[in-house]
Design an enzyme around this catalytic site. Structure first.
Site, short mmCIF file in Angstrom:
data_model
loop_
_atom_site.label_atom_id
_atom_site.label_comp_id
_atom_site.label_asym_id
_atom_site.label_seq_id
_atom_site.Cartn_x
_atom_site.Cartn_y
_atom_site.Cartn_z
N LYS A 1 0.83 -1.21 0.00
CA LYS A 1 0.00 0.00 0.00
C LYS A 1 0.86 1.26 0.00
O LYS A 1 0.66 2.17 0.79
CB LYS A 1 -0.97 -0.02 1.17
O1 LIG Z 1 -4.88 -4.53 -0.17
C1 LIG Z 1 -5.29 -5.45 0.56
O2 LIG Z 1 -4.93 -6.59 0.38
C2 LIG Z 1 -6.34 -5.15 1.54
C3 LIG Z 1 -7.22 -4.15 1.18
C4 LIG Z 1 -8.42 -4.00 1.90
O3 LIG Z 1 -9.29 -3.23 1.55
N1 LIG Z 1 -8.63 -4.82 2.98
C5 LIG Z 1 -7.72 -5.77 3.39
O4 LIG Z 1 -8.02 -6.50 4.34
N2 LIG Z 1 -6.53 -5.89 2.72
C6 LIG Z 1 -5.50 -6.84 3.18
O5 LIG Z 1 -6.01 -8.17 3.01
C7 LIG Z 1 -5.63 -9.00 4.11
C8 LIG Z 1 -6.88 -9.47 4.82
O6 LIG Z 1 -6.58 -10.46 5.75
P1 LIG Z 1 -7.70 -11.44 6.35
O7 LIG Z 1 -8.77 -10.56 6.90
O8 LIG Z 1 -6.97 -12.23 7.37
O9 LIG Z 1 -8.19 -12.28 5.20
C9 LIG Z 1 -4.68 -8.19 4.96
O10 LIG Z 1 -3.36 -8.40 4.50
C10 LIG Z 1 -5.09 -6.75 4.66
O11 LIG Z 1 -4.02 -5.85 4.83
#
Ligand SMILES: O=C(O)c1cc(=O)[nH]c(=O)n1[C@@H]1O[C@H](COP(=O)(O)O)[C@@H](O)[C@H]1O
EC number: 4.1.1.23
Length: 315
Positions: free
Chosen positions: A110
């Protein structure tokens, strides 16, 4: 139109694996299986190097388990940066290992800054073609933050296209407060809609044979109705769709992120997959791998069934 751009590579691998899933490699030291932690502690002690060794071992276990079932992994930098230089080293070793296994890697960092700094960020992830001092591998794509505006995005876009890598620009994020700023209405639509317009204009610069562009967008799985709006606004962009699993989204919540051709969305889950062994109470290497494989297979089946239900499954 490029010969084979980043989006084409993604589409080829997704079809090969019959999976739209992205597995997030977001290790948390307290949640790493005990047999890995014991080993790391014995060899390095409870310190940055020990944590880094545990991360590498855990990620290799995960990658070996999922390599036949998914096309893409997404290690998020923050989890590695916790452990300083050793953590960063574990990050790049993970990238290298995943790529050696034929997986595409999205670096979730990001990033975003003024143009000169954005250019340095892009070089750190996409490789530096100007000198021979850089030895770490480049990633296949990167998440970036559009908050600083178009001159901060341009260096990323330019390098992504010239180096045949990809970008996922934050448009509508999955978190509960994403609307605080992204949903603010201006006289030309919401902030997120304006970002989507920017992404679409960039996407038009590099559409591959698949019909998709190397310039993609992040659109959260937790906002199914918005997915429809953004799908129409950015028809050529691949969507990275996080929020599946632990954040609550299921297969039925992500079908709007796909185009009618059954492609265009990469559904991402981290904790619900990599820590699946906890609820199974798995203890050995083989048991932990099996828990992860089962979780991935369930995720693939859930997504594919949901797509089939809306007539968007294309295999
Ligand atoms: O860019 C991302 O991957 C991201 C964007 C977003 O809007 N929301 C989001 O959760 N993420 C990332 O996606 C992952 C979600 O993790 P879980 O919730 O464990 O599946 C993390 O690494 C967050 O940083």
């Amino acid at each position: 139109m490029n010969s084979v751009n980043y989006a084409d590579r993604i589409c080829i691998e997704i079809k090969k694996k019959r999976s739209h899933a992205v597995i997030g490699l977001d290790p948390i030291i307290e949640r790493i299986p005990t047999f890995i932690l014991k080993d790391a502690e014995q060899n390095f002690g409870k310190c940055d190097a020990g944590a880094a060794a545990a991360f590498i071992a855990f990620n290799q276990l995960i990658i070996d388990a999922v390599e036949s079932y998914v096309a893409i992994v997404k290690p998020q930098l923050a989890y590695y940066e916790v452990y300083g230089a050793a953590g960063i080293d574990a990050y790049w070793k993970t990238v290298e290992y995943a790529q050696k296994k034929g997986l595409l890697v999205i670096a979730d960092a990001k990033r975003g800054d003024i143009d000169s700094t954005a250019s340095a960020y892009a070089r750190s992830f996409f490789g530096d073609t100007f000198n021979e001092w850089q030895t770490h591998k480049k990633v296949d794509s990167l998440t970036i933050n559009p908050y600083l505006g178009s001159d901060s995005l341009e260096p990323f876009v330019e390098q992504a296209i010239s180096k045949q890598t990809g970008l996922f620009i934050l448009v509508k994020t999955s978190n509960p407060s994403s609307g605080d700023l992204q949903d603010v209405v201006t006289n030309t639509g919401t902030i997120a809609e304006q970002v989507a317009q920017l992404v679409h204009n960039y996407a038009l610069r590099d559409i591959g044979k698949s019909g998709y562009s190397s310039i993609g967008a992040v659109v959260g799985a937790t906002y199914p109705e918005e997915q429809q709006v953004f799908r129409e606004a950015m028809p050529y962009s691949l969507f990275l769709v996080p929020g599946y699993g632990t954040q609550g989204a299921k297969g039925k919540d992500i079908t709007n992120a796909f185009n009618e051709d059954g492609f265009g969305a990469l559904i991402s889950a981290s904790r619900s997959i990599i820590f699946a062994y906890e609820k199974d109470k798995s203890e050995t290497f083989e048991q932990v791998q099996l828990s992860i494989i089962n979780a991935v297979n369930m995720m693939n089946a859930d997504i594919n069934t949901a797509l089939k239900d809306v007539g968007k499954l294309n295999w």
